[in-house]
Design a protein around this motif. Structure first.
Motif, short mmCIF file in Angstrom:
data_model
loop_
_atom_site.label_atom_id
_atom_site.label_comp_id
_atom_site.label_asym_id
_atom_site.label_seq_id
_atom_site.Cartn_x
_atom_site.Cartn_y
_atom_site.Cartn_z
N ASN A 28 0.71 -1.04 0.09
CA ASN A 28 0.18 0.09 -0.15
C ASN A 28 0.92 1.33 -0.01
O ASN A 28 2.17 1.19 0.19
N SER A 29 0.28 2.32 0.03
CA SER A 29 1.19 3.67 -0.12
C SER A 29 1.32 4.17 1.11
O SER A 29 0.43 4.36 1.83
N LEU A 30 2.43 4.81 1.27
CA LEU A 30 3.04 5.65 2.38
C LEU A 30 3.70 6.74 1.93
O LEU A 30 4.47 6.97 1.41
N LYS A 31 2.70 7.88 2.52
CA LYS A 31 3.00 9.06 2.13
C LYS A 31 3.43 10.10 3.37
O LYS A 31 2.81 10.28 4.05
N VAL A 32 4.79 10.68 3.22
CA VAL A 32 5.27 11.31 4.29
C VAL A 32 4.80 13.03 3.89
O VAL A 32 5.21 13.33 2.82
N THR A 33 4.02 13.28 4.93
CA THR A 33 3.65 14.82 4.49
C THR A 33 4.46 15.75 5.34
O THR A 33 4.20 16.98 5.05
N SER A 34 5.34 15.57 6.34
CA SER A 34 6.29 16.23 7.06
C SER A 34 7.30 15.63 7.75
O SER A 34 6.88 14.61 8.12
N PRO A 35 8.66 16.09 7.85
CA PRO A 35 8.97 17.46 7.34
C PRO A 35 9.23 17.39 5.91
O PRO A 35 9.10 16.21 5.14
N ASP A 36 9.50 18.73 5.32
CA ASP A 36 9.59 18.75 3.78
C ASP A 36 10.89 17.74 3.23
O ASP A 36 10.58 17.58 2.06
N SER A 37 11.86 17.75 3.86
CA SER A 37 12.90 16.73 3.60
C SER A 37 12.56 15.44 3.09
O SER A 37 13.11 14.79 2.55
N LEU A 38 11.38 14.98 3.73
CA LEU A 38 11.04 13.81 3.53
C LEU A 38 9.85 13.49 2.76
O LEU A 38 9.43 12.35 2.33
N LYS A 39 8.96 14.65 2.35
CA LYS A 39 8.14 14.40 1.68
C LYS A 39 8.10 13.67 0.20
O LYS A 39 8.87 14.06 -0.62
N ASP A 40 7.37 12.90 0.28
CA ASP A 40 7.23 12.18 -1.02
C ASP A 40 6.41 10.66 -0.77
O ASP A 40 5.81 10.58 0.36
N VAL A 41 6.11 9.91 -1.65
CA VAL A 41 5.39 8.68 -1.63
C VAL A 41 6.23 7.65 -1.54
O VAL A 41 6.95 7.33 -2.42
N TYR A 42 5.95 6.50 -0.75
CA TYR A 42 6.88 5.48 -0.69
C TYR A 42 5.94 3.99 -0.60
O TYR A 42 4.81 4.25 -0.17
N GLU A 43 6.82 3.05 -0.94
CA GLU A 43 5.86 1.82 -0.85
C GLU A 43 6.17 0.97 0.47
O GLU A 43 7.20 1.33 1.09
N CYS A 44 5.24 0.32 0.97
CA CYS A 44 5.44 -0.36 2.22
C CYS A 44 4.56 -1.97 2.06
O CYS A 44 3.71 -1.70 1.18
N ALA A 45 4.91 -2.78 2.67
CA ALA A 45 4.44 -4.20 2.57
C ALA A 45 3.26 -4.37 3.48
O ALA A 45 3.61 -4.12 4.61
N ILE A 46 2.19 -4.77 3.05
CA ILE A 46 1.01 -5.07 4.06
C ILE A 46 1.36 -6.28 4.93
O ILE A 46 1.76 -7.34 4.34
N GLY A 47 1.23 -6.28 6.20
CA GLY A 47 1.53 -7.56 7.13
C GLY A 47 0.36 -8.53 6.99
O GLY A 47 -0.80 -7.96 6.55
N ASN A 48 0.63 -9.75 7.07
CA ASN A 48 -0.18 -10.98 6.90
C ASN A 48 -1.03 -11.06 8.34
O ASN A 48 -1.44 -12.14 8.43
N PHE A 49 -1.19 -10.08 8.94
CA PHE A 49 -1.95 -10.29 10.41
C PHE A 49 -2.45 -8.90 10.47
O PHE A 49 -2.25 -7.86 9.72
N GLY A 50 -3.29 -8.71 11.56
CA GLY A 50 -4.01 -7.33 11.87
C GLY A 50 -5.17 -6.95 10.89
O GLY A 50 -5.69 -8.01 10.05
N VAL A 51 -5.58 -5.86 10.94
CA VAL A 51 -6.69 -5.50 10.01
C VAL A 51 -6.16 -4.13 9.25
O VAL A 51 -6.34 -3.18 9.56
N PRO A 52 -5.75 -4.70 7.87
CA PRO A 52 -5.53 -3.37 7.01
C PRO A 52 -6.80 -2.60 6.57
O PRO A 52 -7.86 -3.40 6.66
N GLU A 53 -6.54 -1.32 6.64
CA GLU A 53 -7.84 -0.58 6.31
C GLU A 53 -8.16 -0.39 4.87
O GLU A 53 -7.89 0.72 4.21
N TYR A 54 -8.33 -1.60 3.99
CA TYR A 54 -8.59 -1.45 2.65
C TYR A 54 -9.65 -0.45 2.55
O TYR A 54 -10.86 -0.30 3.17
N GLY A 55 -9.34 0.14 1.19
CA GLY A 55 -10.29 1.21 0.88
C GLY A 55 -10.33 2.47 1.60
O GLY A 55 -10.92 3.48 1.21
#
Length: 635
Positions: A28-55
């Protein structure tokens, strides 16, 4: 279990020239909104446990602890609370990979109050899928209680976030699952890769629990045309050089073409892998026949009922038990047997061959190597197999604004009992049924009617038990009426048996037949007696001028009886007469004496009597015609 399946699947892939397999890490998508030095969209892997917030999306602020940085211990004594403060932003715990299971890290973060956990990889590599512990460690109680989402991030991103936090900066992140699952149209296609084996430990238990709990929602979605569902089963191919080995013979059918692991991992006891393959095939064929009849949702009923009625532990994991379940659901057993075919023949089975081909990933979906696996719109679902979590994922697969009501409300009614009584036991005559609709789908449970508890398996039989049970359908016992007489075999106490009443014989449940006491010489045994059989009883009489005495089972003369009776009457009359005369004499004697005594006492007050002496003149002075004496008291 999971590693073994991957290896076994790889054996099958070798035969087709693809040993590597293509396991897709869902992201799923991980977007850093602050600080400006890290602002960007990154990929992260969904764990096979817990409850992902699909949608959906989730915004939070990252916290990296000064101690317990791998989150392998509790955060009860942490210097900063992970819980969200009123009006504050949720906390995402950043933890380092290593030392303990990913699931334990997530559990500690959840208990500490974190809204999500980010695990930073400890090596430079492509993203991997964080999974549950292996079989020997999968019995931990907390595993099914993890509800926060989790994500694995690269070592590079983790180092950047830690550096910013060490300078006192604040890192805000937006976790976005809106594109984690495709949602192209108004219908969702999903499939469940499952297994009929119920002896593979905690993962099998959780899989069966999910099927039972999700059944109701799945059937509503399917019946109303919102989804298109299909079950699938993993098998592998035994290499030709080993088809005659003990291992392949016990784990495979059709001469090594379709195999499954031995349930107990012991070839010398219990059920074999080939038993699992056959039952898997039967479930797949059940779905095929039900789907052809326009009722594919019946698969959920069959799998649920089979797991309850035919478990391996009770040695009921058999064709006979499976056929009983199929019959109760009203599906044609012959068509299913034809679909299964000859499992000993050296030929391909069309159903299982198609299943093996479906294991290979196509498009965005990777190879299926894990049991269980849920695939939604050709994308593998990640997260725990939970009713609420899976329903949320399926709902995320609909095009926006086209979601069915079930996605907005869980207040559903399945109404499965309206058709074929849901395959449960019922007594049509008494209008009693063991079928009950619930949110999780129909269940077959013997009911309580008018305070009377019914006991049984709920599928093939239920019978009343306890006090007052005879008031409900006569306790399931025989009851008959003839010639104005009614007899019952029900015993109205705390037992639950049926016993034919006196004068009848039989099992007390299905029938009670009248006993001919006359034929069997059980009554009227005196020489002069005549016997007439009646329903449930008999009548005795005597020939000639004789009278039958029931207490002694004998015949006596009517004349003797009459003479005896009149003599008895005369004795009574004479006794009454004597009693009357004696009473009268006593009356005359006692009353007369009493009266004489009283009269004499009264008269003695007014005149001298013969037996009294004369009194002096001053005691009685007569003055004219009037006489005044002393007062008289009634004593």
């Amino acid at each position: 279990m999971r590693e073994k399946l991957v290896v076994l699947a790889c054996v099958w892939f070798v035969l087709y020239g693809s040993c590597l397999g293509r396991f897709v890490v869902e992201k799923n998508s991980l977007k850093v909104t602050s600080p400006d030095s890290l602002k960007d969209v990154y990929e992260c892997a969904i764990g096979n446990f817990g409850v992902p917030e699909y949608g959906g999306t989730m915004v939070g602020s990252v916290y990296y602890p000064k101690s317990n940085q791998k989150a392998c211990k509790s955060f009860e004594d942490v210097d900063v609370s992970l819980k969200k403060k009123p009006g504050g932003i949720p906390i995402f715990l950043l933890a380092d990979r290593g030392e303990c299971y990913f699931t334990l890290k997530a559990w500690n973060a959840q208990n500490g109050g974190a809204a999500a956990i980010l695990v930073a990889d400890d090596r430079v590599e492509p993203l991997i899928t964080m999974d549950n512990p292996e079989e020997e460690d999968a019995r931990a109680d907390y595993l099914q209680n993890i509800t926060i989402p989790s994500a694995l991030i690269t070592k590079e991103l983790g180092d950047k976030i830690k550096k910013e936090l060490s300078k006192g900066g604040m890192v805000n992140i937006n976790l976005d699952w809106t594109e984690a699952l495709p949602h192209p149209d108004e219908r969702v296609e999903y499939e469940l890769w499952t297994n009929s084996n119920d002896e593979c430990g905690p993962k099998c238990d959780r899989q069966l629990d999910f099927i039972r709990s999700f059944k109701g929602a799945a059937q509503i979605l399917e019946q109303k045309g919102y989804t298109q569902f299909a079950p699938h089963y993993i098998t592998w191919y035994c290499p030709e050089a080993f088809t005659l080995s003990k291992q392949c013979k016990s784990q495979c059918i059709n001469h090594g073409r379709y195999c499954a692991p031995d349930p107990e991992e012991d070839f010398s006891k219990g059920y074999d892998g080939k038993d699992v393959v056959v039952q898997n095939l039967r479930q797949a064929c059940f779905f095929k026949v039900a789907n052809e009849s326009g009722k594919p949702w019946q698969w959920w009923d069959y799998v649920t009922d089979f797991s309850i009625r035919c478990p391996m532990k009770e040695k009921k994991y058999t064709k006979e038990c499976a056929d009983q379940v199929i019959k109760s659901l009203g599906v044609d057993i012959k068509k299913i047997d034809e679909c299964i075919g000859d499992t000993e023949a050296d030929v391909d089975n069309p159903i299982l061959k198609a299943e093996q081909e479906s294991q290979i990933g196509k498009g965005s979906r990777g190879d299926v190597t894990i049991l269980p696996t849920l695939v939604v719109n050709n994308r593998q679902y990640r997260g725990k197999l939970d009713k609420g979590a899976v329903l949320k994922a399926i709902c995320a697969g609909f095009e926006e604004t086209t979601e069915p009501d079930i996605c907005l409300s869980r207040d559903m009614q399945t109404n499965e009992c309206l058709e074929n009584n849901g395959g449960c036991w019922q007594d049509k005559a008494a209008n009693i049924t063991a079928c009950r609709d619930t949110f999780r789908g129909r269940v077959c449970e013997c009911p309580i009617v008018q305070g009377v508890k019914f006991s049984g398996d709920g599928y093939t039989h239920c019978e009343a038990s306890g006090a007052l049970r005879c008031e409900i359908n006569n306790g399931g016992c025989w009851k008959g009426t003839k010639d104005g007489r009614t007899y019952s075999a029900c015993i109205d106490d705390h037992t639950k048996g049926c016993k034919c009443p006196p004068g009848f014989k039989g099992d007390g449940v299905n029938s009670c037949e009248d006993i001919d006491e006359c034929k069997d010489k059980l009554a009227c045994q005196c020489p002069e007696c005549k016997c007439k059989n009646t329903w449930g009883s008999y009548e005795c009489s005597c020939s000639g001028n004789l009278l039958y005495m029931h207490e002694h089972d004998t015949c006596i003369s009517k004349a003797t009886s009459t003479e005896y009776s009149w003599s008895f009457v005369w004795v009574i009359i004479l006794g009454l007469a004597v009693s009357g005369v004696a009473g009268y004499a006593l009356y005359k004697y006692r009353i007369r004496r009493y009266m004489d005594s009283e009269i004499r006492a009264i008269m003695a007050q007014y005149m001298p009597l013969d037996n009294q002496g004369e009194e002096p003149d001053h005691m009685h002075h007569v003055q004219g015609p009037h006489v005044q004496g002393p007062h008289v008291h009634n004593v």
